[in-house]
Design a protein around this motif. Structure first.
Motif, PDB file in Angstrom:
ATOM      1  N   GLN A   1      56.157 -14.213  12.473  1.00  0.00           N
ATOM      2  CA  GLN A   1      55.703 -12.341  11.891  1.00  0.00           C
ATOM      3  C   GLN A   1      54.549 -11.520  13.142  1.00  0.00           C
ATOM      4  O   GLN A   1      55.312 -11.019  13.652  1.00  0.00           O
ATOM      5  CB  GLN A   1      55.132 -12.355  10.388  1.00  0.00           C
ATOM      6  CG  GLN A   1      55.418 -10.863   9.645  1.00  0.00           C
ATOM      7  CD  GLN A   1      55.391 -10.794   8.977  1.00  0.00           C
ATOM      8  OE1 GLN A   1      55.907 -11.609   7.930  1.00  0.00           O
ATOM      9  NE2 GLN A   1      54.749 -10.032   8.178  1.00  0.00           N
TER      10      GLN A   1
ATOM     11  N   LEU B   1      54.124  -8.023  17.612  1.00  0.00           N
ATOM     12  CA  LEU B   1      53.839  -8.023  19.375  1.00  0.00           C
ATOM     13  C   LEU B   1      55.261  -7.702  20.469  1.00  0.00           C
ATOM     14  O   LEU B   1      55.330  -6.438  21.074  1.00  0.00           O
ATOM     15  CB  LEU B   1      53.293  -9.282  19.348  1.00  0.00           C
ATOM     16  CG  LEU B   1      51.919  -9.592  19.220  1.00  0.00           C
ATOM     17  CD1 LEU B   1      50.895 -10.933  18.751  1.00  0.00           C
ATOM     18  CD2 LEU B   1      50.591  -8.004  19.055  1.00  0.00           C
TER      19      LEU B   1
ATOM     20  N   ILE C   1      56.441  -4.351  19.861  1.00  0.00           N
ATOM     21  CA  ILE C   1      55.832  -3.347  21.130  1.00  0.00           C
ATOM     22  C   ILE C   1      55.691  -3.629  22.327  1.00  0.00           C
ATOM     23  O   ILE C   1      55.637  -2.081  22.896  1.00  0.00           O
ATOM     24  CB  ILE C   1      54.127  -3.886  20.403  1.00  0.00           C
ATOM     25  CG1 ILE C   1      53.834  -2.886  18.213  1.00  0.00           C
ATOM     26  CG2 ILE C   1      53.187  -2.787  21.071  1.00  0.00           C
ATOM     27  CD1 ILE C   1      52.606  -3.838  18.333  1.00  0.00           C
TER      28      ILE C   1
ATOM     29  N   GLN D   1      58.790  -1.894  23.445  1.00  0.00           N
ATOM     30  CA  GLN D   1      58.456  -0.168  23.179  1.00  0.00           C
ATOM     31  C   GLN D   1      57.757   0.352  24.495  1.00  0.00           C
ATOM     32  O   GLN D   1      57.812   0.960  25.090  1.00  0.00           O
ATOM     33  CB  GLN D   1      58.005   0.260  22.022  1.00  0.00           C
ATOM     34  CG  GLN D   1      58.632   0.014  21.265  1.00  0.00           C
ATOM     35  CD  GLN D   1      57.796   0.228  19.162  1.00  0.00           C
ATOM     36  OE1 GLN D   1      56.655   0.436  19.317  1.00  0.00           O
ATOM     37  NE2 GLN D   1      58.813  -0.640  18.173  1.00  0.00           N
ATOM     38  N   ALA D   2      56.420  -0.526  24.931  1.00  0.00           N
ATOM     39  CA  ALA D   2      56.108  -0.326  25.896  1.00  0.00           C
ATOM     40  C   ALA D   2      56.833   0.049  27.080  1.00  0.00           C
ATOM     41  O   ALA D   2      56.707   0.510  28.414  1.00  0.00           O
ATOM     42  CB  ALA D   2      54.614  -1.364  26.357  1.00  0.00           C
TER      43      ALA D   2
ATOM     44  N   ALA E   1      47.856  -6.681  19.833  1.00  0.00           N
ATOM     45  CA  ALA E   1      48.497  -5.554  19.771  1.00  0.00           C
ATOM     46  C   ALA E   1      48.577  -4.432  20.242  1.00  0.00           C
ATOM     47  O   ALA E   1      48.730  -3.922  20.980  1.00  0.00           O
ATOM     48  CB  ALA E   1      48.936  -4.740  18.065  1.00  0.00           C
TER      49      ALA E   1
ATOM     50  N   SER F   1      50.931  -1.920  23.263  1.00  0.00           N
ATOM     51  CA  SER F   1      51.147  -0.800  23.327  1.00  0.00           C
ATOM     52  C   SER F   1      51.270  -0.046  23.923  1.00  0.00           C
ATOM     53  O   SER F   1      50.726   0.526  24.817  1.00  0.00           O
ATOM     54  CB  SER F   1      49.776   0.241  22.108  1.00  0.00           C
ATOM     55  OG  SER F   1      49.629  -1.052  21.099  1.00  0.00           O
ATOM     56  N   PRO F   2      52.121   1.068  23.898  1.00  0.00           N
ATOM     57  CA  PRO F   2      52.580   1.680  24.896  1.00  0.00           C
ATOM     58  C   PRO F   2      51.369   2.840  24.404  1.00  0.00           C
ATOM     59  O   PRO F   2      50.746   2.749  23.339  1.00  0.00           O
ATOM     60  CB  PRO F   2      53.967   2.244  24.033  1.00  0.00           C
ATOM     61  CG  PRO F   2      54.057   2.226  22.734  1.00  0.00           C
ATOM     62  CD  PRO F   2      53.213   0.489  22.623  1.00  0.00           C
TER      63      PRO F   2
ATOM     64  N   GLU G   1      57.888   3.837  15.094  1.00  0.00           N
ATOM     65  CA  GLU G   1      58.151   2.661  15.377  1.00  0.00           C
ATOM     66  C   GLU G   1      57.156   1.874  15.586  1.00  0.00           C
ATOM     67  O   GLU G   1      57.156   0.166  15.459  1.00  0.00           O
ATOM     68  CB  GLU G   1      59.105   2.398  16.435  1.00  0.00           C
ATOM     69  CG  GLU G   1      60.725   3.538  16.113  1.00  0.00           C
ATOM     70  CD  GLU G   1      60.428   4.655  15.990  1.00  0.00           C
ATOM     71  OE1 GLU G   1      59.268   5.958  16.561  1.00  0.00           O
ATOM     72  OE2 GLU G   1      61.277   5.575  15.567  1.00  0.00           O
ATOM     73  N   LEU G   2      56.279   2.239  16.444  1.00  0.00           N
ATOM     74  CA  LEU G   2      55.478   1.350  17.259  1.00  0.00           C
ATOM     75  C   LEU G   2      54.004   1.059  15.589  1.00  0.00           C
ATOM     76  O   LEU G   2      54.114  -0.443  15.373  1.00  0.00           O
ATOM     77  CB  LEU G   2      54.322   2.298  17.720  1.00  0.00           C
ATOM     78  CG  LEU G   2      52.857   1.656  18.690  1.00  0.00           C
ATOM     79  CD1 LEU G   2      53.064   0.128  18.922  1.00  0.00           C
ATOM     80  CD2 LEU G   2      51.435   2.143  18.491  1.00  0.00           C
TER      81      LEU G   2
ATOM     82  N   ARG H   1      54.945   0.919  12.327  1.00  0.00           N
ATOM     83  CA  ARG H   1      56.144  -0.158  11.721  1.00  0.00           C
ATOM     84  C   ARG H   1      55.362  -1.187  12.012  1.00  0.00           C
ATOM     85  O   ARG H   1      55.333  -2.467  11.523  1.00  0.00           O
ATOM     86  CB  ARG H   1      57.637   0.150  11.282  1.00  0.00           C
ATOM     87  CG  ARG H   1      58.885  -0.634  10.598  1.00  0.00           C
ATOM     88  CD  ARG H   1      59.754  -0.480  11.318  1.00  0.00           C
ATOM     89  NE  ARG H   1      60.459  -2.111  10.855  1.00  0.00           N
ATOM     90  CZ  ARG H   1      60.601  -3.148  10.589  1.00  0.00           C
ATOM     91  NH1 ARG H   1      59.864  -4.212  12.346  1.00  0.00           N
ATOM     92  NH2 ARG H   1      61.161  -4.264  10.061  1.00  0.00           N
ATOM     93  N   GLU H   2      55.883  -1.639  13.619  1.00  0.00           N
ATOM     94  CA  GLU H   2      55.737  -2.946  14.747  1.00  0.00           C
ATOM     95  C   GLU H   2      53.911  -3.370  13.741  1.00  0.00           C
ATOM     96  O   GLU H   2      53.626  -4.225  13.312  1.00  0.00           O
ATOM     97  CB  GLU H   2      55.996  -2.984  15.674  1.00  0.00           C
ATOM     98  CG  GLU H   2      57.077  -2.593  15.977  1.00  0.00           C
ATOM     99  CD  GLU H   2      58.220  -3.912  15.561  1.00  0.00           C
ATOM    100  OE1 GLU H   2      57.885  -4.798  14.894  1.00  0.00           O
ATOM    101  OE2 GLU H   2      59.314  -3.570  14.754  1.00  0.00           O
ATOM    102  N   LEU H   3      52.876  -2.615  14.303  1.00  0.00           N
ATOM    103  CA  LEU H   3      51.754  -2.852  13.926  1.00  0.00           C
ATOM    104  C   LEU H   3      51.663  -3.461  11.860  1.00  0.00           C
ATOM    105  O   LEU H   3      50.441  -4.188  11.389  1.00  0.00           O
ATOM    106  CB  LEU H   3      50.712  -1.400  13.544  1.00  0.00           C
ATOM    107  CG  LEU H   3      50.149  -1.302  14.984  1.00  0.00           C
ATOM    108  CD1 LEU H   3      49.467   0.581  14.990  1.00  0.00           C
ATOM    109  CD2 LEU H   3      50.183  -1.784  15.852  1.00  0.00           C
TER     110      LEU H   3
ATOM    111  N   LEU I   1      53.722  -4.770  10.829  1.00  0.00           N
ATOM    112  CA  LEU I   1      54.422  -5.995  10.182  1.00  0.00           C
ATOM    113  C   LEU I   1      53.420  -7.032  10.238  1.00  0.00           C
ATOM    114  O   LEU I   1      52.994  -8.451   9.800  1.00  0.00           O
ATOM    115  CB  LEU I   1      55.762  -6.311  10.867  1.00  0.00           C
ATOM    116  CG  LEU I   1      56.565  -7.612  10.938  1.00  0.00           C
ATOM    117  CD1 LEU I   1      57.515  -7.493   9.372  1.00  0.00           C
ATOM    118  CD2 LEU I   1      57.819  -7.444  11.598  1.00  0.00           C
TER     119      LEU I   1
END
Lengths: 422, 422
Positions: free
Chosen positions: A79, A84, A87, A90-91, B54, B58-59, B65-66, B68-70, B72
């Protein structure tokens, strides 16, 4: 434009720097116009760390209640990975979304720590792909009918990737790993072992089950069942390698038995030194004896591999089988204290210092004399064969462990595996 | 037999040895006949470790969107904790089962990283309790209407515990923490600060919001809304302390304003040095000026605490407010470059070296002269008061940071908080 599944192992996901490389590679594939689904493993070491914590607290023995908790804990490793990787993508300027197995959902049975995938709902993933997103799904896990998190057991992420590829009818499932393909045998033992460009699904199944640890065997079974084209390739090539070149690299596991494959009689040499041999000597040869011997072994949750029963003489026979080396002591005790008494066997003997060496090849089906060539080759090296089993596409022998490397090298040469395919 | 919720912080869950102590304590309560629900935090350091990974990927900036991933990723910390605690309880011979927030489910809105709990379905938990199981639920997290994992923000596990207690109509929610209760003020500053046996919900709300960091303020709000009896107590007492004694230890946050509480005029002294003061001087005093000043500040996502506008003279007034110290530079720039120009203010001044000191007490409602006693006491110490705000149950002053300890000690003595309650 095709739908492609990438699977990355724990080493590929081992650090944020490595994850960034994975993201760049996936972004390259997405920018080339492919719909991308990615199934990463947990960061290397993470699953062991989590289960190590659990072990410090575990009650003795094993139970469904305990295994349920172990699965809830272990599932977190993947998970974290998927989040990660999303992310990192996305970056890179990509749209990306990640899902835990239960969110897809990937439905499994309730066998905690070794669950089997029953179905995958592809609706959510398809909607995201249609919206232009890269979708990242946890390997190794799913959800059972009661809403509990389950894991598929070690190496389960390969199986997850193939199952996702099957459910999505992916054009190809690429398994990125720390080797660059499937070899004729282990290059650490035979220096001129060659990488196979293609291998048939059935050969791969034998290679995987015989200890060639490139792919988890269940993932190969899954690929065979759903005819998912599977490619094993290296995650250590630079991420910006030409995509056409990358798409042809590694080893393709295929379902088409083309002419070239028919010509290669033996495709590879597999070996395994994780087993031990046990024998009951002088067992009365009567109906039901095999069950009388192996029933208690199965009840004790001990997996048996090779089983051999020789022809009987004077109403008595010898019965041998191999078990995992870790189960050797338990098996010997079980046989001595219970099975030998119940069956009236004369004695129990065992040997831990054995290994199994196998030749694998789909061409063996239509070629006689392959097995005898194997036996002659071993004989020329002075290697005694202790047990033999055969199937349509493989022949295995059990020999003294100390001859393993010698046997593998001799067979590799005898079957001309060091020669490039013509 | 009562239904009791225990909440354990990250330090209490900091190692497998500590988790084993928590399990023994919970088992003691269960064996005393209570139905037990436990809400643990992530192991200490784990949330930071996960968000650190993360952050490396990170961007720039922030997006749904970011976030949401953080969420999770961060949610896995508690998922590991609950599984480990369940295993530790099983090792103690108890029946125990753990659930991630989405499994309960704990339903939240979709504000990733700072979600709010909307409802909790108690069916599954009740069934387990009825079956004699200890139920362990992840703090800090839930699931949104679209099936995404959400987290409640830092300290959210307190809120989870109180929300669970409210949904289950628990007899009491015990928050085990690294302090043994709520004190009249910080014992590190006033050595004879006393632990309060009870504190009213409203006082606790003021204490929490004013920097007394025992409980997350949202959890106190939640407790007030649903009238959940809340007890703050130490997780450092031996697990086998007598349960009757343990049940009375710490500080009970109550909703009953009994006579004893009415008599205590001031219950505690809170303080906070995380703020900075900014002032616009010579602002034209006309309708809408406060919005003209604070609108742009809110738009820049800067939280404002104390706000003071003095009476005007000659059609001009001075407008002051405090912000978090981290936002000081941004606020000053915003005021100088935009707000002062737009409003026609004469000048902008600011000061980072301030602190806020408050007296809190529900008894202040019915007692005159409490504020003036506070001001006299500060004056006797030669401490200049820069700003004053008051509410029904608290009075706060902003003073020079260097006088903070002196002010707290003086007030603690002036209101006789060092004297045991009669």
């Amino acid at each position: 434009m095709a739908l492609i599944v990438h699977k990355y192992g724990g080493t590929s996901m081992g650090s944020t720097e490595r994850i960034r490389q994975v993201a760049k590679r996936v972004a390259k594939w997405a920018r080339a116009g492919h719909q991308m689904v990615v199934v990463p493993s947990a960061m290397s070491g993470e699953t062991n760390r989590l289960l190590g914590l659990a072990k410090e607290l575990s009650p003795e023995g094993s139970s469904a209640e305990l295994n349920r908790e172990l699965d809830l804990i272990a599932a977190t490793g993947e998970q974290v990975s998927v989040g990660l990787l999303a992310i990192a993508l996305q970056a890179e300027g990509m749209q990306a979304v990640s899902y835990a197995g239960w969110q897809v959902p990937i439905k499994t049975d309730s066998s905690f720590t070794k669950a089997r995938i029953e179905s995958i709902d592809d609706q959510r993933v398809r909607a995201d792909l249609a919206a232009g997103k890269v979708v990242i799904i946890t390997g190794f896990q799913g959800i059972d009918p009661n809403g509990h998190v389950t894991t598929l057991g070690r190496g389960g992420s390969d199986t997850s990737a193939v199952a996702v590829a099957a459910a999505m009818k992916a054009a190809e499932c690429l398994i990125y790993t720390d080797v660059d393909g499937v070899y004729t045998t282990d290059p650490r033992i035979v220096s001129d072992a060659r990488r196979l460009h293609t291998i048939s699904f059935e050969e791969m199944l034998e290679m995987a089950s015989l200890g060639s640890k490139v792919l988890q065997i269940r993932s190969v079974e899954f690929a065979g069942k759903y005819r998912v084209p599977l490619r094993v390739l290296s995650s250590f090539t630079p991420w910006d390698i030409d995509i056409e070149e990358e798409a042809k690299s590694g080893t393709l596991i295929t379902f088409e038995e083309d002419v070239k494959m028919e010509q290669a009689v033996v495709s590879g040499i597999a070996f395994n030194r994780d087993e031990a041999k046990v024998s009951l000597l002088g067992v009365p040869d009567k109906p039901g004896i095999a069950f009388q011997i192996l029933g208690p072994v199965a009840d004790a949750n001990i997996d048996v591999d090779v089983i051999i029963q020789n022809v009987s003489h004077d109403g008595r026979t010898d019965f041998s089988f191999t078990v995992h080396r870790n189960d050797y002591q338990r098996t010997m005790e079980l046989l001595k204290t219970r099975v030998a008494v119940d069956t009236g066997a004369a004695s129990v003997v065992g040997d831990k210092n054995i290994c199994k060496v196998s030749i694998v090849g789909i061409g063996m089906r239509s070629h006689v004399g392959v097995a005898s060539k194997m036996f002659r080759s071993l004989s020329e090296e002075g290697i005694n064969i202790q047990m033999i089993t055969t199937s349509e596409i493989k022949t295995s022998v059990v020999i003294d462990e100390k001859y393993m490397e010698l046997a593998v090298r001799a067979l590799h040469k005898a079957f001309e595996l060091d020669q490039p395919n013509s």
